[in-house]
Motif scaffolding. Structure first.
Motif, PDB file in Angstrom:
ATOM      1  N   VAL A 183       0.854  -1.184   0.000  1.00 15.91           N
ATOM      2  CA  VAL A 183       0.000   0.000   0.000  1.00 15.91           C
ATOM      3  C   VAL A 183       0.895   1.240   0.000  1.00 15.91           C
ATOM      4  O   VAL A 183       1.876   1.310   0.740  1.00 15.91           O
ATOM      5  CB  VAL A 183      -0.936   0.024   1.222  1.00 15.91           C
ATOM      6  N   LEU A 184       0.554   2.211  -0.842  1.00 12.46           N
ATOM      7  CA  LEU A 184       1.320   3.452  -0.918  1.00 12.46           C
ATOM      8  C   LEU A 184       0.599   4.545  -0.130  1.00 12.46           C
ATOM      9  O   LEU A 184      -0.632   4.602  -0.105  1.00 12.46           O
ATOM     10  CB  LEU A 184       1.491   3.884  -2.376  1.00 12.46           C
ATOM     11  N   TYR A 185       1.384   5.428   0.489  1.00 11.61           N
ATOM     12  CA  TYR A 185       0.813   6.467   1.347  1.00 11.61           C
ATOM     13  C   TYR A 185       1.331   7.846   0.941  1.00 11.61           C
ATOM     14  O   TYR A 185       2.467   7.986   0.452  1.00 11.61           O
ATOM     15  CB  TYR A 185       1.175   6.212   2.816  1.00 11.61           C
ATOM     16  N   ASN A 186       0.488   8.842   1.157  1.00  3.96           N
ATOM     17  CA  ASN A 186       0.904  10.235   1.018  1.00  3.96           C
ATOM     18  C   ASN A 186       1.718  10.655   2.237  1.00  3.96           C
ATOM     19  O   ASN A 186       1.823   9.919   3.225  1.00  3.96           O
ATOM     20  CB  ASN A 186      -0.328  11.146   0.872  1.00  3.96           C
ATOM     21  N   ASP A 187       2.298  11.849   2.164  1.00  3.73           N
ATOM     22  CA  ASP A 187       3.090  12.345   3.290  1.00  3.73           C
ATOM     23  C   ASP A 187       2.262  12.491   4.560  1.00  3.73           C
ATOM     24  O   ASP A 187       2.794  12.397   5.679  1.00  3.73           O
ATOM     25  CB  ASP A 187       3.719  13.697   2.914  1.00  3.73           C
ATOM     26  N   LYS A 234      -4.982  -6.551   5.689  1.00  6.49           N
ATOM     27  CA  LYS A 234      -4.479  -6.757   7.052  1.00  6.49           C
ATOM     28  C   LYS A 234      -3.522  -5.634   7.467  1.00  6.49           C
ATOM     29  O   LYS A 234      -3.519  -5.226   8.634  1.00  6.49           O
ATOM     30  CB  LYS A 234      -3.799  -8.110   7.154  1.00  6.49           C
ATOM     31  N   THR A 235      -2.704  -5.139   6.522  1.00  8.35           N
ATOM     32  CA  THR A 235      -1.804  -4.036   6.879  1.00  8.35           C
ATOM     33  C   THR A 235      -2.596  -2.779   7.222  1.00  8.35           C
ATOM     34  O   THR A 235      -2.225  -2.043   8.146  1.00  8.35           O
ATOM     35  CB  THR A 235      -0.823  -3.739   5.734  1.00  8.35           C
ATOM     36  N   LEU A 236      -3.683  -2.524   6.494  1.00 10.20           N
ATOM     37  CA  LEU A 236      -4.508  -1.349   6.787  1.00 10.20           C
ATOM     38  C   LEU A 236      -5.265  -1.526   8.098  1.00 10.20           C
ATOM     39  O   LEU A 236      -5.473  -0.557   8.832  1.00 10.20           O
ATOM     40  CB  LEU A 236      -5.490  -1.103   5.647  1.00 10.20           C
ATOM     41  N   MET A 237      -5.680  -2.754   8.386  1.00 11.97           N
ATOM     42  CA  MET A 237      -6.353  -3.024   9.653  1.00 11.97           C
ATOM     43  C   MET A 237      -5.451  -2.642  10.827  1.00 11.97           C
ATOM     44  O   MET A 237      -5.898  -2.023  11.804  1.00 11.97           O
ATOM     45  CB  MET A 237      -6.726  -4.513   9.742  1.00 11.97           C
ATOM     46  N   ARG A 238      -4.168  -3.017  10.711  1.00 13.01           N
ATOM     47  CA  ARG A 238      -3.235  -2.717  11.796  1.00 13.01           C
ATOM     48  C   ARG A 238      -2.900  -1.223  11.843  1.00 13.01           C
ATOM     49  O   ARG A 238      -2.861  -0.631  12.925  1.00 13.01           O
ATOM     50  CB  ARG A 238      -1.966  -3.545  11.622  1.00 13.01           C
ATOM     51  N   LYS A 239      -2.679  -0.629  10.700  1.00 18.07           N
ATOM     52  CA  LYS A 239      -2.232   0.767  10.669  1.00 18.07           C
ATOM     53  C   LYS A 239      -3.309   1.722  11.189  1.00 18.07           C
ATOM     54  O   LYS A 239      -3.018   2.673  11.924  1.00 18.07           O
ATOM     55  CB  LYS A 239      -1.851   1.163   9.240  1.00 18.07           C
TER      56      LYS A 239
END
Length: 327
Positions: A183-187, A234-239
């Motif tokens: 997953v890519l994220y903005n600043d 799952k990564t978004l669930m944790r983040k």
């Protein structure tokens, strides 16, 4: 960043020889390692694509969402780019379940699906729920939520392939054979897209000669439709703590086979479900049997993952259940 082989200091051989040397050759000098092994994953840049919407997963949910977004944009006279990423080599390759489909959502999404030859050919005509024992079975009261009147028995694999064709006809870009790996994220920490997996890695995930970096899909909207236990989800669930104060999902192991039976044993449109044997009363699960067209029967078995018996084999239980259901 580069990886370097650091040479160790090794004393010359002369340091181990008495002062009055018997050696006539000069001291040996060991070559130091100076070459640099560069990991291409750390220096190669990904190709970047800009899109309005990127959807991970070309199952029924992902494809339906893509089609609906295009429909909404077209109704407002807007042009949007919708990209669907699918890890399977072709659409439907990872969608193997037999299914009974309620067509209400399909009627709203694609009202003329019959004219477009959707693979919904066998209507559900009869429901049956039975409690199995080792030597017998007993009918259970028919629950209203288990009624399949007006539904269709189909191969979900065939349905996904057909749905993908409808999406492509709507100018939706579908890329099978590419798994979303990051997953890519903005600043500011918001999601801005996904990256696909790197290609050309060996069994130890080390780059080979044909190594190629994945692609980045930057999008205004990122939709994850990768299944019930997707890796990116799952990564978004944790983040973002999305499961905090939420009822946890339950999971099960599902096993299915497709049988071709003799015509005289086919019961057109039968939707059969079972509970009980071979599972004990502490184990949640059951079987199903769907009679499709062309003498095809889909037989399956599901066991919840919280089963307590460590010796239980869902596949062996499936074999027992199948023979009991068809006897």
């Amino acid at each position: 960043m580069t990886y370097r082989h650091l040479s160790r200091f090794i004393p010359s051989i002369s340091s181990y020889v008495p002062s009055r040397r018997l050696l006539t050759t000069s001291s040996l000098r060991l070559a130091s390692v100076t070459d640099e092994a560069v990991d291409p994953r750390l220096v190669a840049e990904r190709v970047e694509e800009e899109t309005d919407v990127v959807i991970v997963g070309a199952g029924p949910a992902g494809l339906s969402a893509a089609i609906r977004l295009k429909q909404l944009a077209n109704s407002e006279g807007k042009e949007i780019r919708v990209v669907v990423i699918e890890k399977a080599s072709e659409l439907g390759a990872h969608t193997l379940s037999g299914a009974v489909i309620e067509p209400r959502a399909l009627n709203e999404l694609i009202p003329d699906w019959k004219d477009r030859n959707a693979p919904l050919n066998q209507p559900a005509l009869k429901d049956s729920i039975r409690l199995l024992t080792e030597k017998s079975s007993y009918p259970l009261p028919h629950l209203s939520q288990m009624s399949n009147k007006g539904n269709y028995i189909t191969s979900l694999n065939s349905f996904v392939k057909w749905l993908g064709k409808q999406a492509e006809d709507a100018d939706i870009e579908i890329y099978p054979g590419f798994a979303a790996s990051e997953v890519l994220y903005n600043d500011d920490g918001s999601v801005c897209g996904i990256a696909t997996n790197d290609m050309g890695l060996d069994k130890n995930f080390k780059p080979k000669d044909n190594f190629e970096r994945g692609m980045e899909f930057k999008a205004k909207v990122t939709l994850l439709a990768e299944g019930c236990h997707g890796s990116l989800t799952k990564t978004l669930m944790r983040k973002f703590n999305l499961r905090e104060n939420r009822q946890p999902q339950t999971y099960g192991i599902g096993i299915k086979e497709v049988w071709e039976i003799v015509p005289e044993k086919r019961i057109p449109g039968l939707v059969f479900h079972s509970v009980g044997y071979p599972l004990d009363f502490k184990t949640y699960g059951g079987g199903f049997m769907y009679h499709m067209e062309d003498n095809i029967v889909q037989i399956g078995f599901v066991v919840a993952l919280d089963y307590q018996n460590p010796h239980l084999s869902p596949y062996k239980e499936f074999q027992v259940n199948s023979m009991n259901n068809t006897s």
